[in-house]
Motif scaffolding. Sequence first.
Motif, PDB file in Angstrom:
ATOM      1  N   ARG A  21       0.609  -0.813   0.043  1.00 21.15           N
ATOM      2  CA  ARG A  21      -0.256  -0.193   0.168  1.00 21.15           C
ATOM      3  C   ARG A  21       0.321   1.072  -0.053  1.00 21.15           C
ATOM      4  O   ARG A  21       1.791   0.902   0.815  1.00 21.15           O
ATOM      5  CB  ARG A  21      -0.769   0.091   1.346  1.00 21.15           C
ATOM      6  CG  ARG A  21      -0.215   0.242   2.427  1.00 21.15           C
ATOM      7  CD  ARG A  21      -0.087   1.969   2.851  1.00 21.15           C
ATOM      8  NE  ARG A  21       0.275   1.364   4.469  1.00 21.15           N
ATOM      9  CZ  ARG A  21       2.041   2.215   4.222  1.00 21.15           C
ATOM     10  NH1 ARG A  21       2.500   1.984   3.188  1.00 21.15           N
ATOM     11  NH2 ARG A  21       2.505   1.630   4.929  1.00 21.15           N
ATOM     12  N   GLU A  27      -1.532   9.518   8.136  1.00 20.91           N
ATOM     13  CA  GLU A  27      -0.626   9.075   8.792  1.00 20.91           C
ATOM     14  C   GLU A  27      -0.320   9.337  10.323  1.00 20.91           C
ATOM     15  O   GLU A  27      -0.825  10.319  10.343  1.00 20.91           O
ATOM     16  CB  GLU A  27       0.934   9.864   8.037  1.00 20.91           C
ATOM     17  CG  GLU A  27       1.933   8.905   7.541  1.00 20.91           C
ATOM     18  CD  GLU A  27       1.100   8.055   6.521  1.00 20.91           C
ATOM     19  OE1 GLU A  27       1.109   6.520   6.493  1.00 20.91           O
ATOM     20  OE2 GLU A  27       1.689   7.862   5.451  1.00 20.91           O
ATOM     21  N   HIS A  28      -0.084   7.762  10.845  1.00 21.55           N
ATOM     22  CA  HIS A  28      -0.308   7.689  12.162  1.00 21.55           C
ATOM     23  C   HIS A  28      -1.543   8.290  13.140  1.00 21.55           C
ATOM     24  O   HIS A  28      -1.590   8.813  13.695  1.00 21.55           O
ATOM     25  CB  HIS A  28       0.589   8.785  12.868  1.00 21.55           C
ATOM     26  CG  HIS A  28       2.513   8.120  12.686  1.00 21.55           C
ATOM     27  ND1 HIS A  28       3.146   6.979  13.443  1.00 21.55           N
ATOM     28  CD2 HIS A  28       2.904   8.497  11.580  1.00 21.55           C
ATOM     29  CE1 HIS A  28       4.386   6.653  12.389  1.00 21.55           C
ATOM     30  NE2 HIS A  28       3.945   7.299  11.175  1.00 21.55           N
ATOM     31  N   ASP A  30      -4.412   6.293  12.367  1.00 26.54           N
ATOM     32  CA  ASP A  30      -4.615   4.805  12.395  1.00 26.54           C
ATOM     33  C   ASP A  30      -5.088   4.296  13.594  1.00 26.54           C
ATOM     34  O   ASP A  30      -6.024   4.410  14.566  1.00 26.54           O
ATOM     35  CB  ASP A  30      -4.763   3.859  11.633  1.00 26.54           C
ATOM     36  CG  ASP A  30      -3.199   3.054  11.588  1.00 26.54           C
ATOM     37  OD1 ASP A  30      -2.555   3.691  12.046  1.00 26.54           O
ATOM     38  OD2 ASP A  30      -2.628   1.894  11.173  1.00 26.54           O
ATOM     39  N   TYR A  31      -3.156   3.967  14.637  1.00 35.14           N
ATOM     40  CA  TYR A  31      -3.630   4.188  16.039  1.00 35.14           C
ATOM     41  C   TYR A  31      -4.659   4.877  16.978  1.00 35.14           C
ATOM     42  O   TYR A  31      -4.259   4.759  18.221  1.00 35.14           O
ATOM     43  CB  TYR A  31      -2.735   3.322  16.407  1.00 35.14           C
ATOM     44  CG  TYR A  31      -1.371   4.125  16.621  1.00 35.14           C
ATOM     45  CD1 TYR A  31      -0.758   4.871  17.298  1.00 35.14           C
ATOM     46  CD2 TYR A  31      -0.813   4.600  15.312  1.00 35.14           C
ATOM     47  CE1 TYR A  31       0.306   6.251  17.285  1.00 35.14           C
ATOM     48  CE2 TYR A  31       0.285   5.349  14.892  1.00 35.14           C
ATOM     49  CZ  TYR A  31       0.443   5.907  16.185  1.00 35.14           C
ATOM     50  OH  TYR A  31       1.729   6.866  15.466  1.00 35.14           O
ATOM     51  N   CYS A 158       1.959  -1.704  15.305  1.00 34.62           N
ATOM     52  CA  CYS A 158       0.471  -1.329  13.726  1.00 34.62           C
ATOM     53  C   CYS A 158      -0.295  -1.187  14.236  1.00 34.62           C
ATOM     54  O   CYS A 158      -1.508  -1.972  14.938  1.00 34.62           O
ATOM     55  CB  CYS A 158       1.052  -1.772  12.603  1.00 34.62           C
ATOM     56  SG  CYS A 158       0.367  -3.715  12.458  1.00 34.62           S
ATOM     57  N   GLY A 159      -1.183  -0.488  13.585  1.00 40.23           N
ATOM     58  CA  GLY A 159      -2.808  -0.197  13.614  1.00 40.23           C
ATOM     59  C   GLY A 159      -3.137  -1.238  12.061  1.00 40.23           C
ATOM     60  O   GLY A 159      -2.464  -2.107  12.098  1.00 40.23           O
ATOM     61  N   ASP A 162      -2.132  -0.779   6.780  1.00 39.81           N
ATOM     62  CA  ASP A 162      -1.941  -1.179   6.078  1.00 39.81           C
ATOM     63  C   ASP A 162      -2.338  -2.993   5.572  1.00 39.81           C
ATOM     64  O   ASP A 162      -2.784  -2.973   4.569  1.00 39.81           O
ATOM     65  CB  ASP A 162      -0.153  -2.214   6.121  1.00 39.81           C
ATOM     66  CG  ASP A 162       0.671  -1.157   6.873  1.00 39.81           C
ATOM     67  OD1 ASP A 162       0.178   0.203   6.766  1.00 39.81           O
ATOM     68  OD2 ASP A 162       1.303  -1.574   7.923  1.00 39.81           O
ATOM     69  N   TYR A 211       8.564   3.859  15.991  1.00 37.72           N
ATOM     70  CA  TYR A 211       6.747   3.890  15.972  1.00 37.72           C
ATOM     71  C   TYR A 211       6.402   3.395  17.128  1.00 37.72           C
ATOM     72  O   TYR A 211       5.032   4.505  17.883  1.00 37.72           O
ATOM     73  CB  TYR A 211       6.657   2.857  15.303  1.00 37.72           C
ATOM     74  CG  TYR A 211       4.937   3.057  14.548  1.00 37.72           C
ATOM     75  CD1 TYR A 211       4.496   3.090  13.225  1.00 37.72           C
ATOM     76  CD2 TYR A 211       4.543   1.647  14.874  1.00 37.72           C
ATOM     77  CE1 TYR A 211       3.076   3.328  13.306  1.00 37.72           C
ATOM     78  CE2 TYR A 211       3.086   1.278  14.900  1.00 37.72           C
ATOM     79  CZ  TYR A 211       2.069   2.273  13.883  1.00 37.72           C
ATOM     80  OH  TYR A 211       1.295   2.348  13.224  1.00 37.72           O
ATOM     81  N   ALA A 315       5.227   5.051   7.910  1.00 34.60           N
ATOM     82  CA  ALA A 315       5.693   5.291   8.992  1.00 34.60           C
ATOM     83  C   ALA A 315       7.000   6.207   9.119  1.00 34.60           C
ATOM     84  O   ALA A 315       6.875   7.376  10.477  1.00 34.60           O
ATOM     85  CB  ALA A 315       6.026   4.339  10.406  1.00 34.60           C
TER      86      ALA A 315
HETATM   87  C1  GLA Z   1       3.217   1.630   9.420  1.00 32.66           C
HETATM   88  C2  GLA Z   1       1.913   0.712  10.105  1.00 32.66           C
HETATM   89  C3  GLA Z   1       0.642   1.901  10.400  1.00 32.66           C
HETATM   90  C4  GLA Z   1       0.099   2.264  10.192  1.00 32.66           C
HETATM   91  C5  GLA Z   1       2.004   3.575   9.323  1.00 32.66           C
HETATM   92  C6  GLA Z   1       1.366   5.241  10.052  1.00 32.66           C
HETATM   93  O1  GLA Z   1       2.982   1.385   8.397  1.00 32.66           O
HETATM   94  O2  GLA Z   1       1.867  -0.509  10.450  1.00 32.66           O
HETATM   95  O3  GLA Z   1      -0.435   0.440  10.794  1.00 32.66           O
HETATM   96  O4  GLA Z   1       0.079   3.200  11.181  1.00 32.66           O
HETATM   97  O5  GLA Z   1       3.010   3.660   9.726  1.00 32.66           O
HETATM   98  O6  GLA Z   1       0.337   5.816   8.890  1.00 32.66           O
END
Ligand code: GLA
Length: 363
Positions: A21, A27-28, A30-31, A158-159, A162, A211, A315
């Motif tokens: 993707r 960006e940052h 999702d979590y 991660c969120g 992706d 991260y 990230a």
């Molecule tokens: C990484 C994580 C995603 C998201 C991005 C930042 O790709 O895997 O879940 O947090 O960073 O947007």
Amino acid sequence: MMRPEAFLGGAPAVWASAPGRVNLLGEHTDYNEGFMLPLATPQRTEVALAPSEDGRHHAYSSNLDHSLVFGPQTAPGPGFGRYLDGCMRVLAEAGASVPPLRIYVRSRVPLGAGLSSSAALEVATLRALCNWCQFPLDPLRLAQLAQQAEIRFAGVQCGILDQMAASLGDDQHPLLIDARSLAWRPIPLPPASSVIVIDSGVARSLAASHYNQRRGECQQAARLLGVDSLRDVADASLVDQLPEPYRSRARHVLSENARVLAAADGVDAARFGALMNASHASLRDDFAVSHPALDALTSLLRAEPGVYGARLTGAGFGGACVALCAAGQAARTGAQVVAAFNANGGAARVLIPEPQRGDDEPI
Ligand code: GLA
């Protein structure tokens, strides 16, 4: 490099694939239960399966030209085996019965360039396993299991960005994703525009630790504001009262969510590009995840005629940049920017539009 038939002992019984993707905006977020706008890559990761006769799993990566063996009692060690093992374990927990397998992996999604080759591998592996085990999963549930595999077995908190992009996206329509409700819908790219993605050549070496640190800072900012997640901050002016670095981190998340929603509202390419430029500035200044190489590349991109905007994608801390430009100009503009960047000793390369390759050529 071994061919699939050689490793699998015949034609594969099952083939599956999934894309990486490139995140256009969001960006940052999702979590923090916010909004994102990813596009799937034209490059895909492929996974082929055949039965294993010795009670253990045998896996081979054609990109790494590396094979490994793991099984119920043997951990796969670091590297791509962790993702395969993680997918098998989460699927078994979900109720599938996974037999010993030979697993062949090849990927055109560049490894370590910030296009989420890990999600592509997880989603392709789960698709192949579901097919093999006759264990159908809907694409959202599959994305959630892929995320669990990454968090629990690869160690990145991660969120869902992706894995949802890899499981639900295509390379023509960005997906507007709400990380709280997990609702998604494809939206069109701005009229007469196309996407350029350039790998900076700077490896994201400390990405996982930085991260996880940023994620912790966002949680702390939410705690200080008395909410469960930064999505719940109704009055943005409250953020100004936070101590640093929480003030800046929260400001990025709130402003980034607003940019995604503005972009998804059907804006033209110029406005979309301006939102991308603002996103990069926010990631650099407020979220502190940029890198001098990403700042330099995005500046070179913005200086090109026909480019509407550019930002780091993924990230951060290295990896790739994405730009929106006038339709039909992506290949030429990408090549020009890479040449200018590499003239100063850089190792950048164009990832999208995908350069022509031979069928069997590894990334
Ligand atoms: C990484 C994580 C995603 C998201 C991005 C930042 O790709 O895997 O879940 O947090 O960073 O947007």
